[in-house]
Motif scaffolding. Structure first.
Motif, PDB file in Angstrom:
ATOM      1  N   ALA A   1       0.826  -1.217   0.000  1.00 51.01           N
ATOM      2  CA  ALA A   1       0.000   0.000   0.000  1.00 51.01           C
ATOM      3  C   ALA A   1       0.854   1.258   0.000  1.00 51.01           C
ATOM      4  CB  ALA A   1      -0.951  -0.002   1.192  1.00 51.01           C
ATOM      5  N   GLY A   2       1.983   1.187  -0.727  1.00 47.35           N
ATOM      6  CA  GLY A   2       2.817   2.366  -0.873  1.00 47.35           C
ATOM      7  C   GLY A   2       3.860   2.577   0.194  1.00 47.35           C
ATOM      8  N   VAL A   3       3.986   1.675   1.170  1.00 46.22           N
ATOM      9  CA  VAL A   3       5.001   1.806   2.218  1.00 46.22           C
ATOM     10  C   VAL A   3       5.837   0.523   2.270  1.00 46.22           C
ATOM     11  CG1 VAL A   3       3.688   3.438   3.622  1.00 46.22           C
ATOM     12  CG2 VAL A   3       3.387   0.969   3.980  1.00 46.22           C
ATOM     13  N   THR A   4       7.033   0.635   2.844  1.00 46.08           N
ATOM     14  CA  THR A   4       7.930  -0.521   2.974  1.00 46.08           C
ATOM     15  C   THR A   4       7.644  -1.248   4.277  1.00 46.08           C
ATOM     16  OG1 THR A   4       9.666   0.620   1.731  1.00 46.08           O
ATOM     17  CG2 THR A   4      10.329  -1.275   3.054  1.00 46.08           C
ATOM     18  N   VAL A   5       7.391  -2.539   4.170  1.00 50.30           N
ATOM     19  CA  VAL A   5       7.108  -3.376   5.345  1.00 50.30           C
ATOM     20  C   VAL A   5       8.188  -4.450   5.440  1.00 50.30           C
ATOM     21  CG1 VAL A   5       5.502  -4.990   6.412  1.00 50.30           C
ATOM     22  CG2 VAL A   5       4.635  -2.948   5.250  1.00 50.30           C
ATOM     23  N   HIS A   6       8.790  -4.577   6.624  1.00 50.68           N
ATOM     24  CA  HIS A   6       9.830  -5.582   6.876  1.00 50.68           C
ATOM     25  C   HIS A   6       9.215  -6.746   7.665  1.00 50.68           C
ATOM     26  CE1 HIS A   6      12.832  -2.543   5.726  1.00 50.68           C
ATOM     27  NE2 HIS A   6      12.146  -1.700   6.503  1.00 50.68           N
ATOM     28  N   THR A   7       9.438  -7.963   7.185  1.00 47.92           N
ATOM     29  CA  THR A   7       8.958  -9.163   7.880  1.00 47.92           C
ATOM     30  C   THR A   7      10.157  -9.989   8.307  1.00 47.92           C
ATOM     31  OG1 THR A   7       6.934  -9.196   6.570  1.00 47.92           O
ATOM     32  CG2 THR A   7       7.530 -11.221   7.731  1.00 47.92           C
TER      33      THR A   7
ATOM     34  N   PHE B   1       8.279   1.747   9.149  1.00 52.44           N
ATOM     35  CA  PHE B   1       8.742   3.017   9.715  1.00 52.44           C
ATOM     36  C   PHE B   1       8.502   4.189   8.768  1.00 52.44           C
ATOM     37  CE2 PHE B   1      11.568  -0.423  11.271  1.00 52.44           C
ATOM     38  CZ  PHE B   1      11.185  -0.415  12.604  1.00 52.44           C
ATOM     39  N   ASP B   2       7.766   3.949   7.699  1.00 52.85           N
ATOM     40  CA  ASP B   2       7.487   5.023   6.739  1.00 52.85           C
ATOM     41  C   ASP B   2       6.454   5.996   7.310  1.00 52.85           C
ATOM     42  OD1 ASP B   2       9.200   3.717   5.126  1.00 52.85           O
ATOM     43  OD2 ASP B   2       7.771   3.232   3.540  1.00 52.85           O
ATOM     44  N   PRO B   3       6.549   7.255   6.921  1.00 48.08           N
ATOM     45  CA  PRO B   3       5.551   8.230   7.400  1.00 48.08           C
ATOM     46  C   PRO B   3       4.187   7.993   6.761  1.00 48.08           C
ATOM     47  CG  PRO B   3       7.036   9.246   5.825  1.00 48.08           C
ATOM     48  CD  PRO B   3       7.585   7.880   6.096  1.00 48.08           C
ATOM     49  N   ALA B   4       3.148   8.374   7.501  1.00 44.55           N
ATOM     50  CA  ALA B   4       1.761   8.319   7.021  1.00 44.55           C
ATOM     51  C   ALA B   4       1.380   6.947   6.487  1.00 44.55           C
ATOM     52  CB  ALA B   4       1.544   9.386   5.944  1.00 44.55           C
ATOM     53  N   ILE B   5       1.530   5.919   7.303  1.00 47.40           N
ATOM     54  CA  ILE B   5       1.165   4.570   6.875  1.00 47.40           C
ATOM     55  C   ILE B   5      -0.345   4.494   6.683  1.00 47.40           C
ATOM     56  CG2 ILE B   5       1.089   3.804   9.295  1.00 47.40           C
ATOM     57  CD1 ILE B   5       1.865   1.021   8.300  1.00 47.40           C
ATOM     58  N   PRO B   6      -0.820   4.014   5.543  1.00 47.60           N
ATOM     59  CA  PRO B   6      -2.265   3.940   5.300  1.00 47.60           C
ATOM     60  C   PRO B   6      -2.912   2.834   6.130  1.00 47.60           C
ATOM     61  CG  PRO B   6      -1.071   3.016   3.450  1.00 47.60           C
ATOM     62  CD  PRO B   6      -0.045   3.614   4.349  1.00 47.60           C
ATOM     63  N   GLU B   7      -4.175   3.043   6.428  1.00 45.78           N
ATOM     64  CA  GLU B   7      -4.908   2.068   7.240  1.00 45.78           C
ATOM     65  C   GLU B   7      -4.960   0.705   6.562  1.00 45.78           C
ATOM     66  OE1 GLU B   7      -9.411   2.068   8.229  1.00 45.78           O
ATOM     67  OE2 GLU B   7      -8.435   3.325   9.763  1.00 45.78           O
ATOM     68  N   LYS B   8      -4.992   0.707   5.217  1.00 47.77           N
ATOM     69  CA  LYS B   8      -5.023  -0.554   4.481  1.00 47.77           C
ATOM     70  C   LYS B   8      -3.793  -1.414   4.798  1.00 47.77           C
ATOM     71  CE  LYS B   8      -5.152  -2.423  -0.225  1.00 47.77           C
ATOM     72  NZ  LYS B   8      -5.157  -2.092  -1.686  1.00 47.77           N
TER      73      LYS B   8
END
Length: 699
Positions: free
Chosen positions: A631-637, A647-654
């Motif tokens: 959803a446009g942000v970087t997610v680390h698993t 840790f990206d700014p303005a993480i969307p609720e999705k």
């Protein structure tokens, strides 16, 4: 001389005990002793000896030392058996102080970052040990270190609690009452050098012990200069009962030429366990001529081995009564029965055939007792106690009728391929020059590191008690011999051992061969050695592989070669990822607080924050990690859901919904992810609804 007759009363164990007057008890009540034992398992160094109210010596707790172990300031200790030096209390307190630093990942300097399970960490090893304490608490099977030997030169690991010359003289408190001058004259070969070194190693060992598994052990290389002090320190940190051995390493057959009187040919390696009762050691396998092993049972080929009777002349029935008992053996049924037939007679023992023994003889049993030592006029004893005999005689003993009576021998076993189990000895014959030769091969005969340890030393120590997958730590890594040895061992037996190397980035001298070769510090040498050694080992495995050969390692399919993990993740010690206001906002002026938009330092990447969270949560640093766009942000698993971070700014609720639906064990965000407090609260509510088992944290 004990009387050996054919009949008489049975000397039962109960009668033996009652025949001996009870000794006066010198120890505290059982409940107190049990508490002391419990405390000793947690803090071995706090158990000492002191006199009680009656003047008797007993084991007790050194409460001042226990306070220090718990991080509290202690009062002046009472008189007790102790080993101390100037700066010891400060060193213990330093080991327990929290640290506001972190480990920053360096993928560009690593090898096989995404797949490796090995670590190479640059920084002060005291700080690194503190940082690893949560993630690797009780997880390290083996520690090997080769610390500075304190030869009189200043060593690189000088801590802020190590005694300076002025402090040392002041803390001694020895003054001339008339002039006020210090009577102690510090020299370059005494005093503060021992104190500095003792403080340096003491604080590090205190933390290192907590990293060891209960069945783990530590090996420490040392020479004559500090071996006496090191043994005392290790006795305190690990407990005297956990001392295993002192290896004599014969590493210089010609001897050191600079020695003034006697040329030194050896050094030492101390071995201490975390918990001796949990330590399991293996035997070395040596090749023998199987033709000499003509007997066979359901286990293996064997021959007649050592007699069961104890050959040590100093051991007899009077000082080892528990090892003296009668064996009744029935040759027809290969059945053995043990009976304690001793009876105390003044200052010695009578050994008679009991009524039960006579009954067994009538049934065809042969009576066998330890042989009489004619030279010393003493009754020999067995090497095994009764319980061990009963448990093992059918599998591991043979009974032989000889001209002068029956004898009992152990079975000397050998495998079908001619390999025999043989206990390791505490003597190592490996010339230290082999370490330099191994480095020369990797670095085209350039001397980039002085006196590297041979890999055979580490391989030998590892094989003593490690067969399964384990973590091996070396926090004085130097040229990374330990890492090289671990890769080589894994190549030889398809093992999955992992290493953690820790090294201070000490600069190489400008005129040295290392500097000329482009290595700015020792860490660069160590990392390059691992790279070259790993590539060389893999190349040799591939070269030796033959398509029509059977498996190189047991369990592999024909023609396959299992390649060892030759990679490593590099981390470097740095200041915390967050500003000081995160830890201590009260200490920051209000006008400065108002200008702060984020407490996370601007030079830190999301990977820095991720691995900082792993340390805070006590997770290992070597597990698989992947990053994706969501959803446009970087997610680390991390490790398939042990931890998910964004840790990206303005993480969307999705994106939050998607993360919650994966039900990770832990989820972490930062303040910058949310526009306001309401958005932050909403994230917690989403996880409560979708994945209530997830632990959510915002940094």
């Amino acid at each position: 001389m004990p009387k050996l007759t054919s009949q008489g009363d049975a000397g039962s164990a109960a009668r033996t005990r009652s025949a001996t007057p009870p000794r006066p008890r010198l120890e505290t009540p059982d409940g107190v002793q049990e508490n002391i034992a419990r405390i000793a398992r947690l803090f071995p160094g706090v158990v000492t000896e002191a006199r009680d109210a009656t003047g008797q010596l007993r084991r007790t707790i050194h409460f001042e030392r226990l306070k220090e172990a718990l991080g509290e300031a202690a009062s002046e200790p009472r008189e007790a058996y102790d080993f101390t030096w100037v700066g010891k209390k400060a060193a213990a307190l330093e080991a327990g102080k929290p640290i506001r630093k972190t480990l920053r990942p360096c993928p560009a300097e690593s090898k096989n970052w995404d797949t490796t399970g090995n670590l190479y960490i640059e920084g002060d090893n005291l700080e690194v040990l503190k940082l690893l304490q949560e993630s690797y608490l009780g997880k390290v099977k083996m520690i090997y270190i080769d610390p500075p030997y304190n030869t009189g030169n200043d060593f690189i690991y000088r801590d802020n609690f190590a005694a300076k010359k002025e402090d040392y003289e002041a803390e001694l408190g020895i003054e001339d009452e008339e002039t006020g001058e210090h009577l102690f004259k510090n020299t370059e070969t005494n005093g503060r050098f021992h104190s500095d070194w003792c403080s340096m190693i003491y604080s590090r060992l205190l933390i290192a012990r907590s990293l060891l598994r209960e069945d783990g052990a530590i090996f420490i290389s040392i020479d004559d200069g500090e071996v006496a002090q090191l043994i005392k320190i290790c006795d305190e940190v690990f407990g005297e009962e956990n001392f295993i051995t002192k290896f004599i390493w014969h590493n210089n057959k010609k001897g050191r030429q600079m020695d003034k009187h006697i040329k030194t040919t050896c050094e030492y390696i101390l071995m201490y366990s975390k918990n001796e009762s949990k330590l399991i050691t293996f035997s070395n396998q040596v090749e023998v001529d199987i033709k000499n092993y003509s007997l066979k049972d359901n286990i293996s080929f064997y021959k007649k081995g050592y007699p069961l009777h104890n050959g040590t002349a100093a051991f007899d029935v009077n000082n080892r009564p528990n090892l003296c008992y009668s064996i009744y053996y029935n040759p027809e049924f290969n059945e053995a029965i043990t009976i304690d037939e001793k009876k105390r007679d003044n200052d010695t023992w009578e050994i008679n055939t009991s009524e039960c023994g006579i009954s067994l003889i009538k049934k065809g049993f042969k009576r066998i007792i330890p042989k009489w030592n004619e030279k010393y006029k003493k009754q020999r004893v067995w090497r095994w106690g009764m319980e061990k005999f009963r448990n093992e005689y059918q599998q591991n003993l043979i009974f032989v009728k000889e001209p002068d009576g029956w004898y009992v021998y152990q079975k000397d076993r050998v495998s079908e391929d001619g390999l025999k189990e043989q206990k390791f000895v505490n003597y190592i014959d490996v010339d230290t020059s082999r370490g330099r030769s191994e480095m020369n091969v990797l670095f085209q005969n350039k001397v980039v590191f002085d006196f590297p340890k041979p890999i055979d030393i580490i391989k030998l120590l590892t094989n003593i008690f490690i067969k399964e997958d384990s973590i091996i730590l070396d926090f004085f890594s130097g040229s990374a011999t330990t890492a090289h040895a671990v890769i080589q061992l894994n190549a030889e037996d398809a093992g999955k051992r992992k290493f953690i190397m820790v090294q201070w980035p000490e600069s190489t001298p400008e005129a040295s061969e290392a500097a000329k070769a482009g290595f700015k510090n020792i860490c660069e040498i160590g990392k390059e050695r691992i790279r070259r050694a790993g590539e060389k080992i893999v190349a040799e495995l591939k070269k030796n592989k033959k398509a029509d050969d059977a498996s190189l390692f047991e369990g592999q399919e024909s023609g396959e070669v299992s390649m060892p993990d030759i990679g490593f993740r590099v981390f470097k010690v740095d200041s915390s990822n967050v500003e000081d206001i995160y830890y201590n906002p009260d200490a920051i002026a209000q006008d400065l607080l108002e200008g702060v938009t984020s407490h996370i330092k601007p030079d830190r990447s999301s990977e820095d924050l991720l691995f900082g969270c792993l340390l805070d949560w006590g997770l290992p640093l070597s597990l698989p990690c992947r990053s994706e766009q969501l959803a446009g942000v970087t997610v680390h698993t991390y490790n398939d859901g042990d931890l998910v971070a964004c840790f990206d700014p303005a993480i969307p609720e999705k994106a939050v919904f998607t993360i919650a639906q994966r039900a990770p064990l832990r989820a972490v965000f930062c303040d910058a992810c949310f526009a306001d407090s309401a958005a932050k609260i909403n994230v917690f509510e989403i996880f409560k609804t979708i994945s209530p088992g997830t632990e959510v944290k915002v940094i």
